[in-house]
Motif scaffolding. Structure first.
Motif, PDB file in Angstrom:
ATOM      1  N   ALA A  14      25.145 -89.258  10.195  1.00 36.62           N
ATOM      2  CA  ALA A  14      26.060 -90.139  10.076  1.00 36.62           C
ATOM      3  C   ALA A  14      25.751 -91.366   9.873  1.00 36.62           C
ATOM      4  O   ALA A  14      26.196 -92.165   9.256  1.00 36.62           O
ATOM      5  N   ALA A  15      24.576 -91.942  10.487  1.00 35.50           N
ATOM      6  CA  ALA A  15      23.904 -93.355  10.310  1.00 35.50           C
ATOM      7  C   ALA A  15      23.283 -93.344   8.757  1.00 35.50           C
ATOM      8  O   ALA A  15      23.677 -94.535   8.017  1.00 35.50           O
ATOM      9  N   LEU A  37      33.059 -95.239  12.804  1.00 36.73           N
ATOM     10  CA  LEU A  37      31.779 -94.699  13.048  1.00 36.73           C
ATOM     11  C   LEU A  37      30.545 -95.411  13.016  1.00 36.73           C
ATOM     12  O   LEU A  37      29.868 -95.365  14.086  1.00 36.73           O
ATOM     13  N   ALA A  38      30.705 -96.582  12.229  1.00 37.82           N
ATOM     14  CA  ALA A  38      29.326 -97.386  12.251  1.00 37.82           C
ATOM     15  C   ALA A  38      29.388 -98.492  13.584  1.00 37.82           C
ATOM     16  O   ALA A  38      28.396 -98.478  14.109  1.00 37.82           O
ATOM     17  N   LEU A  49      19.136 -94.061  18.766  1.00 30.93           N
ATOM     18  CA  LEU A  49      19.327 -94.037  17.348  1.00 30.93           C
ATOM     19  C   LEU A  49      18.073 -93.622  16.635  1.00 30.93           C
ATOM     20  O   LEU A  49      18.054 -93.171  15.606  1.00 30.93           O
ATOM     21  N   GLN A  50      16.844 -94.284  16.925  1.00 31.83           N
ATOM     22  CA  GLN A  50      15.660 -94.350  16.381  1.00 31.83           C
ATOM     23  C   GLN A  50      15.244 -92.515  16.516  1.00 31.83           C
ATOM     24  O   GLN A  50      14.980 -91.728  15.457  1.00 31.83           O
ATOM     25  N   ASP A  51      15.572 -91.857  17.599  1.00 36.03           N
ATOM     26  CA  ASP A  51      15.401 -90.354  17.750  1.00 36.03           C
ATOM     27  C   ASP A  51      16.053 -89.840  16.987  1.00 36.03           C
ATOM     28  O   ASP A  51      15.794 -88.583  16.392  1.00 36.03           O
ATOM     29  N   ALA A  52      17.453 -90.190  16.642  1.00 36.51           N
ATOM     30  CA  ALA A  52      18.383 -89.487  15.778  1.00 36.51           C
ATOM     31  C   ALA A  52      17.864 -89.672  14.306  1.00 36.51           C
ATOM     32  O   ALA A  52      17.939 -88.833  13.475  1.00 36.51           O
ATOM     33  N   LEU A  53      17.438 -90.818  13.967  1.00 37.81           N
ATOM     34  CA  LEU A  53      17.066 -90.677  12.345  1.00 37.81           C
ATOM     35  C   LEU A  53      15.693 -90.205  12.282  1.00 37.81           C
ATOM     36  O   LEU A  53      15.406 -89.227  11.267  1.00 37.81           O
ATOM     37  N   THR A  59      15.238 -93.354   7.540  1.00 33.78           N
ATOM     38  CA  THR A  59      15.010 -94.560   7.840  1.00 33.78           C
ATOM     39  C   THR A  59      16.125 -95.416   7.440  1.00 33.78           C
ATOM     40  O   THR A  59      16.741 -95.105   6.088  1.00 33.78           O
ATOM     41  N   ILE A  60      16.294 -96.748   7.821  1.00 28.79           N
ATOM     42  CA  ILE A  60      17.584 -97.402   7.644  1.00 28.79           C
ATOM     43  C   ILE A  60      16.679 -98.588   7.215  1.00 28.79           C
ATOM     44  O   ILE A  60      15.922 -99.230   7.753  1.00 28.79           O
ATOM     45  N   VAL A  61      17.047 -99.009   6.039  1.00 32.09           N
ATOM     46  CA  VAL A  61      16.320-100.291   5.425  1.00 32.09           C
ATOM     47  C   VAL A  61      17.267-101.326   5.531  1.00 32.09           C
ATOM     48  O   VAL A  61      18.515-101.230   4.950  1.00 32.09           O
ATOM     49  N   GLU A  62      16.910-102.633   6.257  1.00 30.45           N
ATOM     50  CA  GLU A  62      17.547-103.682   6.202  1.00 30.45           C
ATOM     51  C   GLU A  62      17.621-104.538   5.251  1.00 30.45           C
ATOM     52  O   GLU A  62      16.714-104.897   4.454  1.00 30.45           O
TER      53      GLU A  62
END
Length: 62
Positions: A14-15, A37-38, A49-53, A59-62
């Motif tokens: 989802a993330a 959701l966000a 959240l890091q465990d979920a990713l 990875t989420i790039v900012e």
């Protein structure tokens, strides 16, 4: 433990989905659902959240 792993995978996917959305191409109701959701995902502790990713190798790039 199995349930936690499943929930982590769902959260990670989802993330990742939210991170990739281009809201200019979506109907307003879809944008509102994505925002909800966000907002919910952003309430998670950073470690969770890091465990979920990590569970979905994302990875989420900012």
């Amino acid at each position: 433990m199995r349930e936690r792993e499943i929930l982590l995978k769902i959260t990670g996917v989802a993330a990742g989905l939210i991170a990739e959305l281009n809201t200019t191409d979506l109907p307003i109701r879809t944008v509102e659902a994505a925002d909800l959701l966000a907002t919910t995902i952003n309430q998670l502790p950073e470690e969770l959240l890091q465990d979920a990713l990590d569970a979905v190798h994302a990875t989420i790039v900012e």
